[in-house]
Design an enzyme around this catalytic site. Structure first.
Site, short mmCIF file in Angstrom:
data_model
loop_
_atom_site.label_atom_id
_atom_site.label_comp_id
_atom_site.label_asym_id
_atom_site.label_seq_id
_atom_site.Cartn_x
_atom_site.Cartn_y
_atom_site.Cartn_z
N LYS A 83 5.14 -0.24 -8.64
CA LYS A 83 5.14 0.11 -7.22
C LYS A 83 6.15 -0.77 -6.50
CE LYS A 83 1.25 1.29 -4.23
NZ LYS A 83 -0.09 0.85 -3.85
C1 E4P Z 1 -1.52 3.11 -1.48
O1 E4P Z 1 -1.10 3.03 -2.62
C2 E4P Z 1 -2.05 1.98 -0.71
O2 E4P Z 1 -2.65 1.06 -1.58
C3 E4P Z 1 -3.14 2.37 0.25
O3 E4P Z 1 -3.42 3.75 0.26
C4 E4P Z 1 -3.10 1.72 1.59
O4 E4P Z 1 -4.19 2.15 2.37
P1 E4P Z 1 -4.67 1.41 3.70
O5 E4P Z 1 -3.73 1.80 4.80
O6 E4P Z 1 -6.04 1.93 3.94
O7 E4P Z 1 -4.61 -0.06 3.41
#
Ligand code: E4P
Length: 216
Positions: A83
Site C-alpha cells: 500500500k
Molecule cells: C483503507 O484501506 C483504509 O484503511 C480505511 O478504509 C480508512 O478508513 P477510515 O477513514 O475509517 O479510517
C-alpha cells in the site's frame, strides 16, 4: 464484489474468515498501531487466515524509501499487496515497483484525477476514501462513479476499492456503483447481517414450533 476487512485485529478477521465471506484484508499504520502490533508478524498471521489480497502500507514518503520498503514488504508473502500513499514520490515508486511485478494498492485517493494517475503509473488497486470525502462535505458517490466511468471508458483494469466505509448503506453503494472491492471495519460487516424482521421471524417460527414439538 469482493469484501475485505479493514482491520489488523486477528480475532475479528478469524471470526468472519471462518464464515467464508472475507476475500481480503486492508490494514494501515493507524490500524496496526491500534493493535500494538508488529506489521510483518501480523501481516503473515493474516495471510494464514485469509487466502486473498492482504494490503500492508509503507511508512517512507520519499521515492527511494518507498521502493526499498515496498520491495521488502512484497517478499513477505505471495498475497501481500504493497500500500502506497498517493503523493508524487509514491506515484513514481508505483511505476518502479509495478514494473517489477509487485502489486500496489494506492491509498489516500480523494479524487478521480488521483485515481487516474495512480492507475496510469501501474497501481493494481486504487482506494478512494468515501467516508472521509463525505466528512469534507463533498459527494463521495460522485467521485467513485467518475472513477468507475473513466476506468470503463478506457478499459483500465486497475481495481476500485471502496474504502473508509462507515455504514452498511455504503456497502450497497459500492456494489451498485460497480466497485471491485469494498473494505470495511468488522462493525460494518456485523451490521450487514442484521434485520429486525429476520429476528422477529425466527422468534415466531420457534414459538410456533414449541406448540407442536411433542408431536414430532
Ligand atoms: C483503507 O484501506 C483504509 O484503511 C480505511 O478504509 C480508512 O478508513 P477510515 O477513514 O475509517 O479510517
Amino acid at each position: 464484489m469482493k469484501i475485505f476487512l479493514d482491520t489488523a485485529n486477528l480475532d475479528e478477521i478469524k471470526k468472519y474468515a471462518e464464515m467464508g465471506i472475507v476475500d481480503g484484508v486492508t490494514t494501515n499504520p493507524t490500524l496496526v498501531a491500534k493493535e500494538g502490533a508488529n506489521l510483518k508478524e501480523y501481516t503473515l498471521k493474516i495471510c494464514e487466515m485469509v487466502d486473498g489480497d492482504i494490503s500492508a502500507e509503507v511508512i517512507a514518503t520519499d521515492y527511494e524509501g518507498i521502493v526499498k520498503e515496498g520491495r521488502e514488504i512484497a517478499k513477505w508473502h505471495k498475497n501481500v499487496v504493497v500500500k502506497i500513499p498517493f503523493i508524487p514520490e509514491g506515484v513514481k515508486a508505483i511505476k518502479t515497483l509495478s514494473s517489477e511485478g509487485i502489486k500496489i494498492n494506492c491509498t489516500l485517493i480523494f479524487s478521480a484525477n488521483q485515481a487516474l494517475l495512480a492507475a496510469k503509473a501501474g497501481a493494481y488497486i486504487v482506494s478512494p476514501f468515501a467516508g472521509r470525502i463525505d466528512d469534507m462535505g463533498q459527494d463521495s458517490m460522485q467521485t467513485i462513479a467518475e472513477i468507475r466511468q473513466i476506468f470503463d471508458n478506457y478499459g483500465i483494469e486497475c481495481q476500485i476499492l471502496f474504502a473508509s466505509t462507515r455504514h452498511p448503506r455504503h456497502v450497497v453503494d459500492a456494489a451498485t456503483m460497480g466497485c471491485d472491492i469494498c473494505t470495511m471495519p468488522a462493525g460494518v460487516l456485523e451490521k450487514m447481517f442484521k434485520h429486525p424482521l429476520t429476528d422477529k421471524g425466527l422468534t415466531q417460527f420457534l414459538s410456533d414450533w414449541e406448540a407442536v414439538k411433542d408431536k414430532q
